[in-house]
Enzyme design. Structure first.
Site, PDB file in Angstrom:
ATOM      1  CB  THR A  10      -0.929  -0.005   1.229  1.00 33.01           C
ATOM      2  OG1 THR A  10      -0.162  -0.458   2.360  1.00 33.01           O
ATOM      3  CG2 THR A  10      -2.089  -0.950   1.020  1.00 33.01           C
ATOM      4  N   GLY A  11       2.158   1.119  -0.037  1.00 29.71           N
ATOM      5  CA  GLY A  11       3.001   2.303  -0.194  1.00 29.71           C
ATOM      6  C   GLY A  11       3.130   3.162   1.048  1.00 29.71           C
ATOM      7  CB  SER A  12       5.240   5.334   2.287  1.00 23.50           C
ATOM      8  OG  SER A  12       5.969   5.876   1.190  1.00 23.50           O
ATOM      9  N   GLY A  61      13.599  19.245   7.285  1.00 22.99           N
ATOM     10  CA  GLY A  61      14.060  17.864   7.143  1.00 22.99           C
ATOM     11  C   GLY A  61      15.125  17.785   6.068  1.00 22.99           C
ATOM     12  N   GLY A 120      14.739  16.025   1.345  1.00 21.77           N
ATOM     13  CA  GLY A 120      14.927  17.408   1.782  1.00 21.77           C
ATOM     14  C   GLY A 120      16.131  18.074   1.133  1.00 21.77           C
ATOM     15  N   GLY A 177      10.119  12.805   6.424  1.00 22.54           N
ATOM     16  CA  GLY A 177      10.033  11.349   6.327  1.00 22.54           C
ATOM     17  C   GLY A 177       8.738  10.886   5.685  1.00 22.54           C
ATOM     18  CG  MET A 202      10.189   3.464   2.595  1.00 16.79           C
ATOM     19  SD  MET A 202       9.167   4.835   3.207  1.00 16.79           S
ATOM     20  CE  MET A 202       8.221   4.019   4.507  1.00 16.79           C
ATOM     21  CB  VAL A 203      15.641   3.000  -2.211  1.00 14.62           C
ATOM     22  CG1 VAL A 203      16.096   4.037  -1.195  1.00 14.62           C
ATOM     23  CG2 VAL A 203      16.216   1.645  -1.885  1.00 14.62           C
ATOM     24  CG  HIS A 231      44.652   9.564 -17.164  1.00 16.45           C
ATOM     25  ND1 HIS A 231      44.609  10.134 -15.912  1.00 16.45           N
ATOM     26  CD2 HIS A 231      45.290  10.457 -17.965  1.00 16.45           C
ATOM     27  CE1 HIS A 231      45.227  11.309 -15.954  1.00 16.45           C
ATOM     28  NE2 HIS A 231      45.645  11.528 -17.180  1.00 16.45           N
TER      29      HIS A 231
END
Lengths: 473, 473
Positions: free
Chosen positions: A141-143, A178, A183, A262, A310-311, A435
């Site tokens: 359900t995610g965030s 944040g 942020g 967050g 959460m990535v 190089h």
């Protein structure tokens, strides 16, 4: 719309994790439902990775003008930013990315149900007042960005990444509260786009860095672009013209505030209490990161909802693991990848493997490279930042890295492969480094580590047998 | 200046290879001489890698203005290039890089001798009419741009990288002859700096690419910036106003010509014929790439002079190997690194490991990624190019890559580490790839390879034992 009364698998949430889960489920069965409330299109494409990177690309392209005169490019002072146009492109390409996601959603046809799902038991889900019986449940359900209750009264003076990219223009004074990944990215990008940014961080650590040298370096570099007040919690109060941000002894009035303190898992109203397993303060049960299973129930939680990491690439893995196990004869455990976080500031921030804080001080060697005088970085006027590499003194292996350097997003992948493969510093140093490239800075840090390790090598290359070498000729 | 009559080691040439050799020699003895004719400061820093990259950085920064309007940055049309200022910065920073080299040279004190060296035998070197007796000789005399005899009459209408960076301004019409690494880099950079460039290539292959798909892609992209006439050898004839370049049916008059048809080892007058070993048409004896030794003589040839691989990191390795073996009790063999070439065009060109041409067609699988619709590349308006990866069908290992993509210089290093470590595609896919990054394009090509290989994996991650996973928790 009438829903079926049973489905073998119910996936709740059509974001990155949910869609990744469905892809695995489909390998075994078509008897599944994907229930989604709210907007389609994934957090990443709609309000996360992609629109933020679009804003950053424009900001950095514009910021680059400060190097022009030194390069021999004249009249950079004539350039001007058209913020509505910047945001318009952000949304246009965001919509393009979202449309890619929508293709996968539409391809699922009537397996996709729009509605709010709530668990009634480990094999019963209520959707839009109907009860569906199922064998397995995947919760993805995610965030949502965290916004303290008393900040919500600020109305449109308060932005989060959910609303930021919807703006057609911005007020001139903005506070970013944040200094985590989101942020610092947004503060620097908006500052570079001409917004008067003031940043607040409750901790001294920026972007989750734990290495004090790296943290100090990026803090110093960002401070040169906009003020950062760190160490105190910010409090907000509305004023006639905007918002007063107070933190410790500092008070700054701004027009708008971006809350970047967050994200929290969307698990509150999902009915987890019916499962009879302990939930932590945030309402999250213990989840096995190798199976995504909750206890020994036929219930899996994946993606931002698991709050494990959460990535995006981890979220997708969690979806795959959950989807696979939901249709597997027995629960299978999967190795998770080497930890990796990248923050798209300039210079970029990256943490790979063990953090400085996680390394056991007595057993850890540190190799460092300053990029201020790195040859290629200087050629490109990108010569700033520091890389710190950690090696295990006992076996000579690279175990972690923290850095704030140009092209950290790229060097992070070389280091991640090395850590994933448990390579020693000597093994890594056997690779070619061209190089002039920024990776030569990384090699400086690697060689500094190698000098602290026992070796019989005269230099990077290994001795080989003569007959072996003949065979190679 | 009176020279000593004996020296244990004589190193001829104070460039990258010679200085790297000296560093190894110094670990065992101070009884060495470093003989140098011509300019000090290394080809790389003076007229090679560094000044070219400085020119390219300015050119690409200026070229980026074409993306500005789309980003929402206005008035890019006001920008102007100040070519004398560009070249002035090139020289200023070049001098800075050279000064770094000079520090190492000066630190050697009277061990450094300016003069022309000629071998009299395998243990006798003539320097400025004096004969020095020695035990070992290291020849590291570098290379020079090839200029056909009849082009030399063009005087300052003919440039090479030896003279290009000395210019304070350039004429408006320039032909670049030769589309190897140096040719394509300089042609694109100068074109982007406003010079009217016409390019000529005797072969269809640009920058040494052997993969027809990659070659076609970069050819197409470069052609959009300046005309490239390929397939015929260019002939030059002087005109009143400049130079007429003719190749096949094409004739173009330009003001100046840059010759970029290759570099030749500086071995002509070094006296190799006294060694009594066979020399090839270019006057070079056979050299063991794992020892840098000539036959079983106490003579070593390293760096551009060996003509084995004229790229800096290999040249430095050759110097180290030669220096080490010159003072070693017995000749030691060293493993050489995975081959790697990077060309700093935009998009960048890279070849790692085996080339397409070297791969055995029957045993090779190909994975491809187009960057035209790659997410991050599109966000940064860098979405062009193609990557092609080669894997061994029999063992699933990555064996080579050719590409023309954004950030190829960085992805090349990930691939080089993987090839150096003989990793399978499955092993590489276990690493984390962040989002959104260009490396996701690389993953597309890797996954395309994985699909052609037998596997028991459901996706990238490996299964692990439950007890093992608990230990990891």
């Amino acid at each position: 719309m009438t829903l079926p009364v049973t489905a073998e698998i119910i996936v709740i949430g059509a974001g990155t994790a949910g869609l990744a889960a469905v892809k695995q489920v489909q390998k075994q069965t078509d008897d599944f439902l994907l229930i989604n409330a709210g907007e389609y299109g994934t957090t990443c494409a709609r309000v996360g990775c992609m629109p933020s990177k679009l804003l950053i690309e424009a900001a950095n392209a514009y910021h680059r003008r400060h190097c022009f005169d030194t390069f021999g490019i004249r009249h950079a002072e004539s350039l001007a930013i058209d913020l509505p146009a910047v945001f318009s492109r952000v949304r246009e390409l965001r919509d393009y990315y979202v449309s890619g996601v929508m293709k996968s959603v539409h391809a699922l046809g009537n397996r996709v149900v729009t509605g709010r799902a709530k668990l009634q038991s480990y094999n019963q889900v209520q959707v839009n007042d109907q009860i569906i019986q199922c064998k397995k449940i995947i919760i993805a359900t995610g965030s949502t960005p965290i916004v303290p209750e008393n900040w919500k009264t600020l109305g449109n003076k308060l932005l989060t990444t959910d609303s930021l990219f919807e703006q057609s223009d911005l007020k001139s004074r903005i506070a970013v509260i944040g200094m985590g990944a989101i942020g610092v990215e947004m503060a620097q990008a908006l500052s570079r786009l001409g917004i008067n940014i003031t940043a607040f961080s409750s901790t001294q650590q920026l972007a989750g860095l734990t290495d004090p040298e790296v943290n100090q370096s990026i803090h110093h570099l960002l401070q040169a672009e906009f003020p950062i007040y760190s160490g105190d919690k910010a409090e907000l109060s509305e004023t006639a013209n905007g918002v007063l941000v107070s933190a410790g002894k500092v008070s700054v009035e701004v027009d708008q505030v971006i809350a970047a303190i967050g994200r929290q898992a969307n698990l509150k109203h999902i009915g987890l209490e019916c499962l009879g397993v302990p939930l932590n303060d945030e309402g999250i049960p213990e989840i096995n990161p190798h199976t995504m299973q909750v206890a020994d129930l036929p219930v899996f939680i994946a993606g931002d909802a698991s709050s494990l990491n959460m990535v995006l690439h981890e979220v997708a893995d969690e979806g795959r693991i959950a989807g696979h196990n939901a249709v597997s004869a027995s629960i299978e455990h999967f190795c998770r990848r080497t930890p990796m976080r990248i923050v798209f500031t300039d210079p970029e921030i990256a943490c790979i493997g063990m953090t400085n804080e996680q390394c056991n001080e007595a057993n850890t060697l540190i190799g460092q490279a300053l990029f201020e005088d790195q040859g290629r970085a200087r050629a490109g006027q990108q010569n700033k930042g520091v890389m710190r590499l950690y090696a295990d003194r006992n076996n000579g292996r690279l175990i972690g890295a923290e850095m704030a350097t140009p092209a950290a997003e790229h060097m992070a992948h070389v280091l991640a492969l090395a850590i994933e493969q448990q390579l020693t510093i000597a093994q890594i140093l056997a690779m070619p480094i061209y190089h002039p490239v920024l990776e030569e800075g990384m090699r400086t840090a690697l060689r500094q580590l190698q000098k602290q390790l026992p070796t019989d090598k005269a230099f990077d290359l290994s001795r080989c047998e003569a007959f072996h070498s003949e065979a190679l000729d």
